[in-house]
Design an enzyme around this catalytic site. Structure first.
Site: not given
Ligand code: MEV
Length: 446
Positions: A89, A286, A302, A399
């Site tokens: 991202e 998130k 993990d 962004h």
């Protein structure tokens, strides 16, 4: 059984080339030689290195490259780190770096591991008198522990082992269902294999001891072990991460002339909103996981386990809430997070994957507790950067600047076009159509 062309028996036994040919023919409808060429571009030059990567999974055709970046200037408990982050991202590494730099001159991140207990469960069915079962469990608990000594000796030498276990009655929710919940200390390893081996041994031993006992009837002796498996929910494997400074030290923000004080309150309100509304909390968390996962992946841990646990923890009081908290009190802005992060620095991919090994080296070969602290701080930094943008300039400016690079790449822009586009869009809104139009004009001109 008759198979159609999309089905296959023995796929795993085909060599890599034949697997790719079969897929090209039956799923991609493309020239197999071309597909093989494309996949082979991502094979490691070094045959041994490729063999190692292939061994991490099954039916491996090629590698899937994801950027490995660095967020420098992280001051964590007075030590400066350059943090390895693996993410696809755009803007995640830039945002973490920004937040790290911001806090570098404001005391940096403070962090502390609060607990390190891991959890495992033996799920069992028992048809009988529950008081007998509980009394018996109390009597044989230590025997169960002793029964796994062959598995735990090494772990105990390192300071870990089986910490405790309890029997829990779930029979009011599922007929005759009980659970042995065991607690483990796994020191620097994630400990999944260790925990699962202990649990399976507990299950076998428990059935055996019940059968040898004279207190149970034949019906009661017919215990069914449903499954033995660790739990990825580790609410007692918690790390605290925090930043704080005087409100006036937050500085002023150019965007819309936001003063330090205004910013502090806006920020706190944004965090509060994520504490009360699950829709916002999900996105808020998130953002935290953007940072956490990147380091967890870079260090060969993990990330699915970490994600699953974080989200369960986020709704531990019955409502899904923000993992981070903020207060503005007596002129001090404090932003913090307590989060479960069960990771390891030995075993698994941590030393097998060459880049995971390098990542750990970059971090000074931390033990598991140190790594928990580092990872939590990156999560907090990521969250800080997101909330700072959201409550000031908005998220899209940053962004889309990062996204511009991806859009330009998708339009095969050359270096000169990229440089011109970046300067043109420095103060403009980026969109796919605006970039296309810009490139078309530039290309027609030249
Ligand atoms: C994007 O990946 C993450 C954010 O949406 C997080 C947030 O909204 O807090 C920016």
């Amino acid at each position: 059984m008759e198979l159609n062309e999309k089905e296959i028996a023995g796929f795993s036994k085909l060599n890599k080339r034949d697997k790719i040919y079969w897929l090209a023919k039956n799923f991609l409808y493309a020239n197999p030689v071309e597909v093989l060429k494309e996949f082979a571009e991502y094979w490691h030059d070094n045959v041994e290195a490729q063999k190692l990567l292939d061994g991490f999974s099954e039916n491996t055709l090629t590698n899937f490259p994801v950027p490995f970046g660095i967020a420098p200037n992280f001051k964590i408990n007075e030590t400066i780190y350059a943090i390895p982050m693996v993410t696809e991202e755009s803007s995640v590494v830039a945002a973490a770096s920004n937040a790290a730099k911001f806090w570098l001159s404001r005391g940096g991140f403070k962090t502390e591991v609060l607990s390190t207990k891991k959890v495992g469960q033996v799920h069992l069915i028992y048809h009988g008198d529950k008081s007998k079962l509980f009394t018996f469990f109390g009597e044989i608990k230590n025997d169960l522990k002793k029964g796994v000594q062959h598995i735990t000796t090494k772990m105990e030498e390192r300071g870990g082992g089986v910490v405790d276990m309890e029997l829990i009655d779930f029979s009011h929710l599922e007929p005759d269902y009980y659970q042995i919940r065991a607690y483990f200390e796994t020191v620097d390893s994630m400990g999944a294999n260790f925990i699962n081996s202990c649990l399976e041994a507990f299950g076998r031993e428990f059935v055996e001891l019940v059968n040898l006992s004279t207190v149970f009837t034949d019906k009661e002796k017919d215990i069914e072990i449903v499954m033995c498996i660790l739990s990825n929910y580790t609410p007692e494997c918690i790390v605290h991460a925090e930043v704080s400074c005087k409100v006036e030290e937050l500085g002023t923000f150019d965007y819309g002339n936001v003063s330090a004080e205004e910013f502090a309150w806006k920020f706190q309100r944004a965090v509060n909103i994520a504490r009360i509304d699950p829709y916002r909390a999900t996105t808020h968390n998130k953002g935290i996981m953007n940072g956490i996962d990147s380091v967890v992946i870079a260090t060969g841990n993990d990330f699915r386990a970490i994600e699953a646990c974080a989200h369960t923890y986020a709704c531990r009081d019955g409502v899904y809430r923000s993992l981070s908290e903020c207060k503005v009190e007596n002129g001090i802005f404090t932003f913090w997070m307590n989060i479960p992060i069960a990771i390891g620095t030995v075993g698994g991919l941590t030393s097998l994957h060459p880049l995971a090994k390098r990542s750990l080296e970059l971090l000074g070969n931390p033990n598991a507790k140190k790594l928990m602290e580092i990872v939590a701080c990156v999560g907090l930094a990521q969250n800080f950067a997101a909330i700072r943008s959201l409550t000031t300039v908005g998220i899209q400016a940053g962004h889309m600047k990062m996204h511009l690079t991806n859009i330009l790449a998708s339009m095969q822009a050359n270096d000169d076009e990229v440089a011109k586009a970046k300067s043109f869009f420095a103060d403009k809104v980026v969109s796919v159509s605006a970039v296309r139009e810009f490139l078309e004009k530039l290309r027609t001109k030249s």
